[in-house]
Design an enzyme around this catalytic site. Structure first.
Site, PDB file in Angstrom:
ATOM      1  N   GLU A 175       0.796  -1.234   0.000  1.00  0.00           N
ATOM      2  CA  GLU A 175       0.000   0.000   0.000  1.00  0.00           C
ATOM      3  C   GLU A 175       0.829   1.285   0.000  1.00  0.00           C
ATOM      4  O   GLU A 175       0.821   2.040   0.999  1.00  0.00           O
ATOM      5  CB  GLU A 175      -0.944   0.012   1.210  1.00  0.00           C
ATOM      6  CG  GLU A 175      -1.914  -1.138   1.254  1.00  0.00           C
ATOM      7  CD  GLU A 175      -2.984  -0.975   2.342  1.00  0.00           C
ATOM      8  OE1 GLU A 175      -2.836  -0.093   3.204  1.00  0.00           O
ATOM      9  OE2 GLU A 175      -3.977  -1.714   2.311  1.00  0.00           O
ATOM     10  N   TYR A 306     -10.917  -2.742   1.310  1.00  0.00           N
ATOM     11  CA  TYR A 306     -11.663  -2.543   2.552  1.00  0.00           C
ATOM     12  C   TYR A 306     -13.004  -1.846   2.330  1.00  0.00           C
ATOM     13  O   TYR A 306     -14.005  -2.271   2.876  1.00  0.00           O
ATOM     14  CB  TYR A 306     -10.817  -1.770   3.573  1.00  0.00           C
ATOM     15  CG  TYR A 306      -9.700  -2.627   4.126  1.00  0.00           C
ATOM     16  CD1 TYR A 306      -9.940  -3.508   5.172  1.00  0.00           C
ATOM     17  CD2 TYR A 306      -8.425  -2.609   3.563  1.00  0.00           C
ATOM     18  CE1 TYR A 306      -8.934  -4.328   5.668  1.00  0.00           C
ATOM     19  CE2 TYR A 306      -7.411  -3.432   4.052  1.00  0.00           C
ATOM     20  CZ  TYR A 306      -7.679  -4.290   5.096  1.00  0.00           C
ATOM     21  OH  TYR A 306      -6.689  -5.114   5.578  1.00  0.00           O
TER      22      TYR A 306
HETATM   23  C1  FCB Z   1      -4.345  -1.890   5.662  1.00  0.00           C
HETATM   24  C2  FCB Z   1      -2.946  -2.230   6.118  1.00  0.00           C
HETATM   25  C3  FCB Z   1      -2.907  -3.240   7.236  1.00  0.00           C
HETATM   26  C4  FCB Z   1      -4.013  -3.036   8.231  1.00  0.00           C
HETATM   27  C5  FCB Z   1      -5.340  -2.908   7.542  1.00  0.00           C
HETATM   28  C6  FCB Z   1      -6.510  -2.756   8.467  1.00  0.00           C
HETATM   29  O1  FCB Z   1      -4.358  -0.616   5.102  1.00  0.00           O
HETATM   30  O2  FCB Z   1      -2.201  -2.751   5.058  1.00  0.00           O
HETATM   31  O3  FCB Z   1      -1.629  -3.184   7.815  1.00  0.00           O
HETATM   32  O4  FCB Z   1      -3.737  -1.971   9.035  1.00  0.00           O
HETATM   33  O5  FCB Z   1      -5.319  -1.830   6.657  1.00  0.00           O
END
Ligand code: FCB
Length: 454
Positions: A175, A306
């Site tokens: 990321e 997410y």
């Molecule tokens: C992502 C991250 C991971 C964790 C999740 C909830 O952005 O890669 O480390 O924090 O979110």
């Protein structure tokens, strides 16, 4: 299969990769042990007000010592892949080999961890950078400095020479949007910067280090599959007005296309470059050959999903002039993130339509809620269980639509240190009692195990 019925493993291809995902800083602890150096996140935690509960990750889940039982739990679940990351400051406490010896104890830990996976039939998926930059490199400018690209290559070379015989799946970066934009622009992640121009320069160096690392990894790890993991979002406009459509395009440019376009050989998006140029000269410095390096072919695209986003025009807003809209009447996780399995289908089909990667690996997906450990030792996390089931159904829907998604990694095996939120957010399919370090599979974890063992 309707999205309301629980998915079945048999609905997925036999060679589908099933995993759990973790990261070094969030679970390992042993923050000062066996020669580990300080990372930017250790430093960030020590600055008052940075972490919501004032905590740090010096102990976290103590996975450094408890990893055999964590790997046993992963094996019992029935996953066949385990995603973890390597802590750069454990390997090179000073950041580079030039300024300090390679820390043999750090390498030996990852030997034990990887061997532990292989003994249990878990395929190791290693991420080289999940945000824990050695602090001494930050003092030289961190990702703002082009020298950090060289330091990353040196670190990559050391790690892949050591583990490359056994680890055959490598993810260069996790990321870059988060490590650079949240770390150098929004100021909410380490190192806490507040400049868009810095964030864009940091992003460029991160992407460059990804591209330049690929040939090294291939040399040191014969037959390895190499990729990068991006946090991507399906984005919609709040209305069909021309202004909102323009806001959508701007936001998508910075959030998604800024990373996907150069990785897929198109260079940085012209429209975003123009906006950056007019936002305090925030476009990054790019040298000859950089874009070709960034576009070096990979074997898979790692996608972390997410939540979706909705934007509307905001003439008075920040440099990129789009503001996020909180949709009403939608389900949300404990973090306030909108729950949208359909968003995952939309995202995956969009990536395939616009970029056509040969393979997509869903390297993270998960949710946080207020979990309660009952006196009889259960965590009835019905919402996380439903989230997991519905997102797996979404993956199946994307597969049926012809998207080449080949693996799913649940974030996360364990509750852990959730960055600026400290221990306030639990994302695990296993509950961690931080006082005793006892792990308890939640209902979601128990279901994932049943699903995998069907
Ligand atoms: C992502 C991250 C991971 C964790 C999740 C909830 O952005 O890669 O480390 O924090 O979110």
């Amino acid at each position: 299969m309707s999205s309301n019925t629980a998915p079945k493993r048999q609905d997925f291809p036999a060679d589908f990769r099933w995993g759990v995902s973790t990261s070094s800083f969030q679970i390992e602890g042993a923050g000062r042990e066996d020669g580990k150096g300080e990372s930017i996140w250790d430093r960030f935690c020590s600055e008052p007000g940075r972490i919501r509960d004032g905590s740090n990750a010096l102990v976290a889940c103590d996975h450094y010592h408890l990893f055999p039982q964590d790997l046993d739990m992963a094996k019992a679940l029935g996953v066949n892949a385990y995603r973890f990351s390597i802590a750069w400051p454990r390997i090179l406490p000073n950041g580079t080999a030039g300024r300090g010896a390679v820390n043999e104890a750090g390498l030996a830990f990852y030997d034990r961890l990887v061997d532990g996976m292989l003994e249990r039939g878990l395929d190791p998926w290693a991420t080289l950078y999940h945000w824990d930059l050695p602090q001494p490199l930050q003092e030289q400018g961190g990702w703002l400095s082009r020298d950090t690209v060289g330091a990353f290559l040196e670190y990559t070379d050391i790690v892949t020479r050591r583990l490359g015989d056994r680890v055959k799946h490598w993810i260069t970066h996790n990321e870059p949007w988060c490590s650079c934009m949240m770390g150098y622009w929004e100021g909410v992640h380490a190192p806490g910067g507040k400049s868009l121009a810095d964030a864009m320069q940091a992003c460029h160096h991160v992407l460059l280090s990804h591209g330049q690392a690929i040939p090294l990894i291939r040399k040191n790890s014969a037959g390895a599959q190499v990729g990068i993991t991006l946090s991507l979002h399906p984005i919609t406009a709040a209305s069909d007005s021309a202004e909102d459509a323009a806001a959508l395009k701007r936001h998508d440019g910075l959030r998604n296309r800024w990373f996907l376009d150069p990785l897929f050989g198109r260079g940085y998006p012209e429209d975003t470059l123009a906006l950056l140029a007019s936002s305090g000269n925030a476009a990054p410095k790019v040298e000859a050959g950089d874009l070709a390096a960034i576009a070096t072919a990979t074997d898979f695209l790692g996608v972390n999903y997410y939540f979706p986003e909705m934007v509307k025009a905001d003439p008075a807003g920040g440099p990129m002039r789009a503001s996020l809209v909180e949709r009403e009447g939608v389900e949300r996780t404990g973090f306030g993130w909108e729950i949208s399995p359909q968003g995952l289908v939309d995202l995956l089909t969009r990536i395939q339509r616009d970029y056509n990667p040969a393979v997509i690996q869903l390297t993270e997906n998960g949710s946080t809620f207020e979990d309660v450990l009952t006196p009889d030792g259960h965590v009835h996390d019905a919402e996380r269980l439903s989230y997991l089931q519905r997102h797996l159904s979404a993956v199946k829907q994307a597969l049926d639509a012809g998207v080449p998604v080949k693996g799913y990694f649940a974030w996360s095996l364990l509750d852990n240190f959730e960055w600026a939120e400290g221990y306030l957010r639990r994302f695990g399919i296993a509950y961690v009692d931080y006082a005793t370090q006892q792990r308890t599979l939640k209902d979601s974890g128990l279901w994932y195990g049943q699903f995998l063992n069907e």
